[in-house]
Each structure stands twice: as structure tokens, then as C-alpha cells.
Design a protein around this motif. Sequence first.
Motif, PDB file in Angstrom:
ATOM      1  N   ARG A  81       3.814  -0.931  11.057  1.00  0.00           N
ATOM      2  CA  ARG A  81       4.779  -1.271  12.209  1.00  0.00           C
ATOM      3  C   ARG A  81       6.088  -1.923  11.492  1.00  0.00           C
ATOM      4  O   ARG A  81       5.967  -2.711  10.452  1.00  0.00           O
ATOM      5  N   VAL A  82       7.226  -1.174  11.920  1.00  0.00           N
ATOM      6  CA  VAL A  82       8.320  -1.606  11.037  1.00  0.00           C
ATOM      7  C   VAL A  82       8.932  -2.852  11.382  1.00  0.00           C
ATOM      8  O   VAL A  82       9.057  -3.429  12.463  1.00  0.00           O
ATOM      9  N   ARG A  88      16.910  -0.244  12.466  1.00  0.00           N
ATOM     10  CA  ARG A  88      16.293   1.157  12.572  1.00  0.00           C
ATOM     11  C   ARG A  88      15.874   1.465  10.872  1.00  0.00           C
ATOM     12  O   ARG A  88      16.621   1.211   9.919  1.00  0.00           O
ATOM     13  N   LEU A  89      14.827   1.781  10.683  1.00  0.00           N
ATOM     14  CA  LEU A  89      14.238   2.301   9.336  1.00  0.00           C
ATOM     15  C   LEU A  89      15.143   3.672   8.813  1.00  0.00           C
ATOM     16  O   LEU A  89      15.416   4.704   9.541  1.00  0.00           O
ATOM     17  N   ARG A 144      14.278  11.228  14.175  1.00  0.00           N
ATOM     18  CA  ARG A 144      14.932  10.149  14.633  1.00  0.00           C
ATOM     19  C   ARG A 144      14.331   8.915  13.642  1.00  0.00           C
ATOM     20  O   ARG A 144      13.497   8.976  12.981  1.00  0.00           O
ATOM     21  N   ASN A 145      15.240   7.926  13.711  1.00  0.00           N
ATOM     22  CA  ASN A 145      15.062   6.818  12.740  1.00  0.00           C
ATOM     23  C   ASN A 145      14.099   5.795  13.792  1.00  0.00           C
ATOM     24  O   ASN A 145      14.743   5.481  14.891  1.00  0.00           O
ATOM     25  N   PRO A 146      13.214   5.262  13.188  1.00  0.00           N
ATOM     26  CA  PRO A 146      12.486   4.357  14.015  1.00  0.00           C
ATOM     27  C   PRO A 146      12.966   3.079  14.013  1.00  0.00           C
ATOM     28  O   PRO A 146      13.451   2.573  12.996  1.00  0.00           O
ATOM     29  N   LEU A 181       4.355   3.310  13.441  1.00  0.00           N
ATOM     30  CA  LEU A 181       4.398   4.691  12.849  1.00  0.00           C
ATOM     31  C   LEU A 181       2.958   5.029  12.517  1.00  0.00           C
ATOM     32  O   LEU A 181       2.234   4.133  11.638  1.00  0.00           O
ATOM     33  N   THR A 182       2.588   6.298  12.634  1.00  0.00           N
ATOM     34  CA  THR A 182       1.262   6.600  12.262  1.00  0.00           C
ATOM     35  C   THR A 182       1.643   7.772  11.434  1.00  0.00           C
ATOM     36  O   THR A 182       2.115   8.751  12.081  1.00  0.00           O
TER      37      THR A 182
END
Length: 134
Positions: A33-34, A45-46, A89-91, A97-98
Amino acid sequence: MNNILDIIPQRPPFVFVNEVVAINGTSAIVSYRVAADCPLLSNSRLSIAGVLEHVAQSCAARIGYLQSQTNQPIRIGYIGGVKSIEVLRNPQVGELLTTEVKLIEEVFDISLLSCTTRVEDEVIAQTTIKLALV
């Protein structure tokens, strides 16, 4: 499954995996999880570097988990090469995230892995990475 810090060499704040969700001999699903305090964020964003680090740590978590199951010491690995990376895309902060890591080939201490990162059902990144264990 395991405490993630028991199976990867990274330490906070540079940890980009939270859990090994599922695993077998040739594949694993790893989540992250970001976090708002992530050091590789840009505008909440990551970054691409953060996505790549998450993928590399997902690969490390797979190897570390398998080593822990056979009571082997957890070995440090290095990115030996990135054959391809596509970040669609940047999360953003808070997204889960998986990443599915699939072993393509393993020769001695070098692994070639295919990785697909998703947020829910949306593919956000695909990577082929080579990792070398020390």
C-alpha cells in the motif's frame, strides 16, 4: 505469511512491500500500500523509480520467503538488469499494489522474472527483471 522484514534486507523507510499474499515454487503475489511517507513519491504518486523498487523488492520477497521455508539465510540480491519496464500510470498514496512475480529462468544465483503490477484489476506496470543473489 511471514513478517516482511524477516524475508527482505531493506529497512524502513525504504520498504516497498507489505506482504507475500500467495506463493509457490515459481510465482508469488506480493502487495504494497503506497505510504504517504514513502521516500520515492512525486506529487503524492509513486515515481517510476518507486515502482521499479517495489517490483525488485517483490522479487526479493519471493526469494526470501522460499529461503526462509528451508531455513536458509536470507541473501541480499541486486538488480542485474531491467530487460523491460512499462509503467502505464504512477499509483497514488493509499492505493494497494499487487505484483505477480513469475520465474522465467534461473541459472545458479541469477533469476529472470516477469512481473505484473496491478491496482485492483488495472495493470499499471509490467517489468522483466534480472536479479543476482550475493
